[in-house]
Scaffold this motif. Structure first.
Motif, PDB file in Angstrom:
ATOM      1  N   GLU A 202      38.764  43.963  42.663  1.00  0.00           N
ATOM      2  CA  GLU A 202      38.074  45.050  41.978  1.00  0.00           C
ATOM      3  C   GLU A 202      39.028  46.020  41.294  1.00  0.00           C
ATOM      4  O   GLU A 202      38.777  46.451  40.162  1.00  0.00           O
ATOM      5  N   THR A 203      40.125  46.387  41.967  1.00  0.00           N
ATOM      6  CA  THR A 203      41.015  47.408  41.418  1.00  0.00           C
ATOM      7  C   THR A 203      42.084  46.817  40.508  1.00  0.00           C
ATOM      8  O   THR A 203      42.305  47.295  39.401  1.00  0.00           O
ATOM      9  N   VAL A 204      42.759  45.753  40.977  1.00  0.00           N
ATOM     10  CA  VAL A 204      43.815  45.142  40.159  1.00  0.00           C
ATOM     11  C   VAL A 204      43.210  44.242  39.091  1.00  0.00           C
ATOM     12  O   VAL A 204      43.551  44.327  37.915  1.00  0.00           O
ATOM     13  N   GLY A 205      42.287  43.386  39.487  1.00  0.00           N
ATOM     14  CA  GLY A 205      41.684  42.449  38.536  1.00  0.00           C
ATOM     15  C   GLY A 205      40.503  43.005  37.783  1.00  0.00           C
ATOM     16  O   GLY A 205      39.964  42.332  36.897  1.00  0.00           O
ATOM     17  N   GLN A 206      40.083  44.226  38.125  1.00  0.00           N
ATOM     18  CA  GLN A 206      39.003  44.919  37.420  1.00  0.00           C
ATOM     19  C   GLN A 206      37.726  44.070  37.327  1.00  0.00           C
ATOM     20  O   GLN A 206      37.037  44.046  36.320  1.00  0.00           O
ATOM     21  N   ARG A 207      37.495  43.296  38.406  1.00  0.00           N
ATOM     22  CA  ARG A 207      36.299  42.477  38.580  1.00  0.00           C
ATOM     23  C   ARG A 207      36.123  41.389  37.520  1.00  0.00           C
ATOM     24  O   ARG A 207      35.025  40.864  37.331  1.00  0.00           O
ATOM     25  N   ARG A 208      37.199  41.034  36.835  1.00  0.00           N
ATOM     26  CA  ARG A 208      37.083  39.990  35.810  1.00  0.00           C
ATOM     27  C   ARG A 208      38.052  38.840  36.033  1.00  0.00           C
ATOM     28  O   ARG A 208      38.001  37.836  35.314  1.00  0.00           O
ATOM     29  N   CYS A 209      38.961  38.969  37.008  1.00  0.00           N
ATOM     30  CA  CYS A 209      39.981  37.940  37.245  1.00  0.00           C
ATOM     31  C   CYS A 209      39.667  37.156  38.522  1.00  0.00           C
ATOM     32  O   CYS A 209      39.582  37.743  39.604  1.00  0.00           O
ATOM     33  N   PRO A 210      39.503  35.834  38.435  1.00  0.00           N
ATOM     34  CA  PRO A 210      39.327  35.046  39.656  1.00  0.00           C
ATOM     35  C   PRO A 210      40.543  35.196  40.574  1.00  0.00           C
ATOM     36  O   PRO A 210      41.681  35.327  40.101  1.00  0.00           O
ATOM     37  N   VAL A 211      40.312  35.183  41.884  1.00  0.00           N
ATOM     38  CA  VAL A 211      41.397  35.240  42.864  1.00  0.00           C
ATOM     39  C   VAL A 211      41.556  33.861  43.486  1.00  0.00           C
ATOM     40  O   VAL A 211      40.642  33.375  44.162  1.00  0.00           O
ATOM     41  N   VAL A 212      42.696  33.217  43.241  1.00  0.00           N
ATOM     42  CA  VAL A 212      42.960  31.907  43.836  1.00  0.00           C
ATOM     43  C   VAL A 212      43.757  32.125  45.122  1.00  0.00           C
ATOM     44  O   VAL A 212      44.926  32.478  45.093  1.00  0.00           O
ATOM     45  N   ASP A 213      43.079  31.946  46.243  1.00  0.00           N
ATOM     46  CA  ASP A 213      43.667  32.147  47.576  1.00  0.00           C
ATOM     47  C   ASP A 213      44.190  30.796  48.039  1.00  0.00           C
ATOM     48  O   ASP A 213      43.427  29.938  48.488  1.00  0.00           O
ATOM     49  N   THR A 214      45.496  30.571  47.921  1.00  0.00           N
ATOM     50  CA  THR A 214      46.075  29.244  48.106  1.00  0.00           C
ATOM     51  C   THR A 214      46.612  29.042  49.518  1.00  0.00           C
ATOM     52  O   THR A 214      47.310  29.894  50.057  1.00  0.00           O
ATOM     53  N   PHE A 215      46.290  27.889  50.103  1.00  0.00           N
ATOM     54  CA  PHE A 215      46.894  27.501  51.383  1.00  0.00           C
ATOM     55  C   PHE A 215      47.805  26.308  51.166  1.00  0.00           C
ATOM     56  O   PHE A 215      47.413  25.301  50.569  1.00  0.00           O
ATOM     57  N   TRP A 216      49.018  26.429  51.680  1.00  0.00           N
ATOM     58  CA  TRP A 216      49.973  25.319  51.657  1.00  0.00           C
ATOM     59  C   TRP A 216      51.155  25.691  52.539  1.00  0.00           C
ATOM     60  O   TRP A 216      51.166  26.748  53.152  1.00  0.00           O
TER      61      TRP A 216
END
Length: 648
Positions: free
Chosen positions: A399-413
């Motif tokens: 919401e604050t950094v991506g301003q609700r327009r950027c998908p967040v890719v939460d990666t596991f590896w």
């Protein structure tokens, strides 16, 4: 994912969703199409992927494109400069610890620097298969040296420039390196770290004959110099050595399964494991995961805030982005120096479009609120790495950094997987805050119970993988038995991650944390045994046990229980000595947050420490469940009564 393989990728995605399986021929065709992007001196003669994951059927092995010959450096530099006309394209915007120090490096300049460095290494006697240890800060010379090694077939072993002399020494000795590349020092914020002094101390403890190359960046603290194999006899400075070195260096054509690098990761026995990755499979996997997970386009400016001393920096600062011809930010600093808006300032300065950072950094910056934020309108995709992100931090990031327009890719590896194995694809995967969502193409995860049985539907247990992918590790350096015992012996037929996972009703995967005796502190995997070994080096300590405790910023922190020898007093001076000892033996990242006096430890009648109970004590959880297996249940009461001393 906008790639040249979009129809094939869509086909694979649908195939996974509807049938949950892929035929070997289909997987081979898919990876063959990815491989066609690169230059091969000799094509593969064997199948695309061969493997055995079952220890009961013989030795564990994975092979990708057996028989093929290529060179990693050629494919990430020459291919772009000589074939792709990208010589003038920016490879890296280097941003130093201070905003005043910065430079721009094109692909053509990269190739020149790398060839010069490769020729210097060859002049020093480095040949194919030799190991080169690299102990450098986040400066361009770090990337040059890695790629110079790859060019001549040497195996690089990067050691995070925050580790102690003991940790550096251990890694040099295990890899049997003949060369160490280091620098005078590095500023992290306002703090000066004397890398040369640490290197000298490490080399005094080695039995190896080491050729040392020291270098500098833009700041006066880095003064480069070369040392002979007799150690500590100065020969030359980096820039002088490079000045008469040719810009032409023919690449060494390597077998697809030749080692590319060794990277050490903490082991549950305390001794770090030298994870080995090989040329072809790692190239294909980092290339494709970078391209798809970050939806790479030619005009992107990508920034991963990790250090190259960790696998994230190898895969998603060096090899993945360069294989795609991407422009990246190479950042030496820290998030709050010289002010708390440094990350946002860099994003604005370079017009960053793809931003990849750790939940630790997000939680750190959350407390300063939105005021320090700059113009972040160029951002299109956000990513997280290193540990599961808590929903509160995810929401703030979105919401604050991506301003609700950027998908967040939460990666596991993991270091061992080489690249993303569970991850959303931006704008293609519906997101759930805190979930790593679904497997990447060709990756087949499942969940097992304690008996090794697969559990279907909503379930929680051990996260394992049925089959390999091109970028998975091949062995533990010089210790294949440890490789098999660590990852394949517990559940024959599966690669065991060591992590627990939960699968929800929609099939989404949620990582629940380490199952073995490991800690994840600020995204850095750490062995409890390694910390315990450091604590027991103190003359006053007879026994130590280390567990994790939740931390608002780090995710997890170290909570240590120490049993002192008779007549030794537990006080603030003792705590300070123990913390300093761990810092010296492992590094600042391992410094315990809490050390508690433990007149005795909770043990079973067979003498095994019950870490479950220690974790609950560390978290002040009074409902301990069944204590019937304890040899002396009264120990628990004593530890709870002395818990307040742990913050000393």
């Amino acid at each position: 994912c906008a790639t040249v393989w979009t129809p094939l990728i869509h086909h694979i995605s649908m195939h996974f969703t509807l049938k949950r399986a892929l035929k070997c021929e289909f997987i081979s065709a898919f990876w063959k199409q990815v491989a066609d992007e690169f230059f091969w001196k000799k094509p593969a003669t064997g199948p695309m992927l061969q493997y055995n994951f079952d220890v009961t059927k013989g030795n564990i092995f994975v092979k990708c494109m057996e028989g093929a010959k290529t060179n990693m450096c050629y494919n990430v530099l020459d291919r772009h400069v000589r074939e792709g006309n990208l010589g003038e394209k920016v490879a890296y915007y280097w941003e130093g610890n201070s905003p005043e120090h910065h430079t721009t490096i094109t692909y053509g300049q990269m190739l020149s620097h790398v060839c010069r460095c490769a020729n210097v290494l060859k002049r020093m006697g480095v040949r194919k298969g030799d190991r080169v240890s690299i102990y450098l800060p986040m400066i361009p010379e770090l990337v040059y040296t890695m790629l110079a090694c790859a060019r001549i077939g040497a195996v690089h072993s990067v050691v995070f420039a925050g580790f102690s002399s003991d940790s550096l020494c251990e890694r040099i000795m295990d890899a049997q390196s003949s060369v160490l590349v280091t620098a005078d020092g590095v500023y992290r914020g306002d703090k000066l770290i004397n890398l040369k002094q640490i290197s000298d101390e490490a080399l005094e403890k080695t039995t190896s004959r080491i050729y040392i190359k020291r270098i500098k960046a833009s700041e006066p603290v880095y003064r480069p110099c070369l040392f002979t194999q007799t150690r500590n006899l100065a020969l030359d400075w980096w820039d002088e050595a490079m000045s008469d070195s040719s810009e032409d260096c023919e690449p060494e054509w390597l077998d697809a399964e030749d080692p590319l690098f060794i990277l050490y990761t903490s082991g549950s026995t305390g001794k770090p494991k030298g994870v080995v990755h090989t040329v072809a499979g790692y190239l294909l996997y980092t290339f494709l995961t970078f391209k798809c997970v970050f939806d790479y386009h030619h005009d992107d400016v990508y920034w991963c805030t990790a250090d190259i001393g960790w696998i994230t920096g190898h895969s998603y600062i060096t090899y993945g982005p360069l294989a795609n011809g991407a422009t990246s930010v190479l950042f030496e600093g820290i998030p709050v120096h010289p002010h708390v808006g440094r990350f946002w300032e860099v994003i604005e300065k370079y017009k960053v479009t793809k931003f990849y950072t750790a939940p630790t950094a997000i939680r750190l910056l959350m407390k300063y609120g939105p005021e320090p934020l700059y113009d972040l309108s160029t951002l299109r995709i956000l990513g997280t790495v290193g540990e599961p992100i808590n929903p509160e931090a995810w929401q703030w990031y979105y919401e604050t950094v991506g301003q609700r327009r950027c998908p967040v890719v939460d990666t596991f590896w993991q270091t061992e997987t080489g690249g993303h194995v569970l991850t959303p694809l931006p704008a293609a995967t519906p997101l759930k805050p805190g979930s790593a969502t679904f497997p990447f193409f060709g990756v087949e995860p499942t969940i097992l119970n304690e008996h090794g049985e697969e559990v279907e539907g909503e379930a929680e247990g051990y996260l394992v993988f049925r089959k390999p992918w091109p970028g998975i590790m091949r062995t533990v350096y010089e210790n294949h038995e440890r490789f098999e015992n660590t990852y394949f012996k517990k559940f024959p037929g599966f690669y065991v991650t060591g992590d627990g996972a939960r699968r929800d009703k929609d099939g989404y995967f949620w990582i629940t944390g380490r199952i073995d005796d490991m800690l994840n502190v600020s995204g850095h995997l750490m062995s409890t045994a390694e910390v315990e070994a450091a604590l027991t080096l103190h003359s006053a300590v007879s026994e130590a046990a280390v567990v994790s405790r939740p931390h608002q910023v780090k995710g997890e922190c170290l909570y240590c229980f120490v049993t002192l020898k008779d007549s030794r007093e537990f006080d603030k001076k003792m705590v300070a000595e123990l913390k300093m000892l761990v810092r010296e033996k492992i590094g600042p990242i391992a410094t315990p947050d809490f050390i508690q006096n433990a007149p005795a430890l909770p043990k079973t009648r067979s003498g095994k420490i019950m870490r479950r109970i220690l974790r609950q004590i560390a978290r002040n959880e009074k409902d301990l469940g069944d204590l019937s297996t304890l040899a002396d249940p009264k120990v628990v009461e004593v530890l709870f009564s002395q818990r307040s001393e742990a913050a000393a």
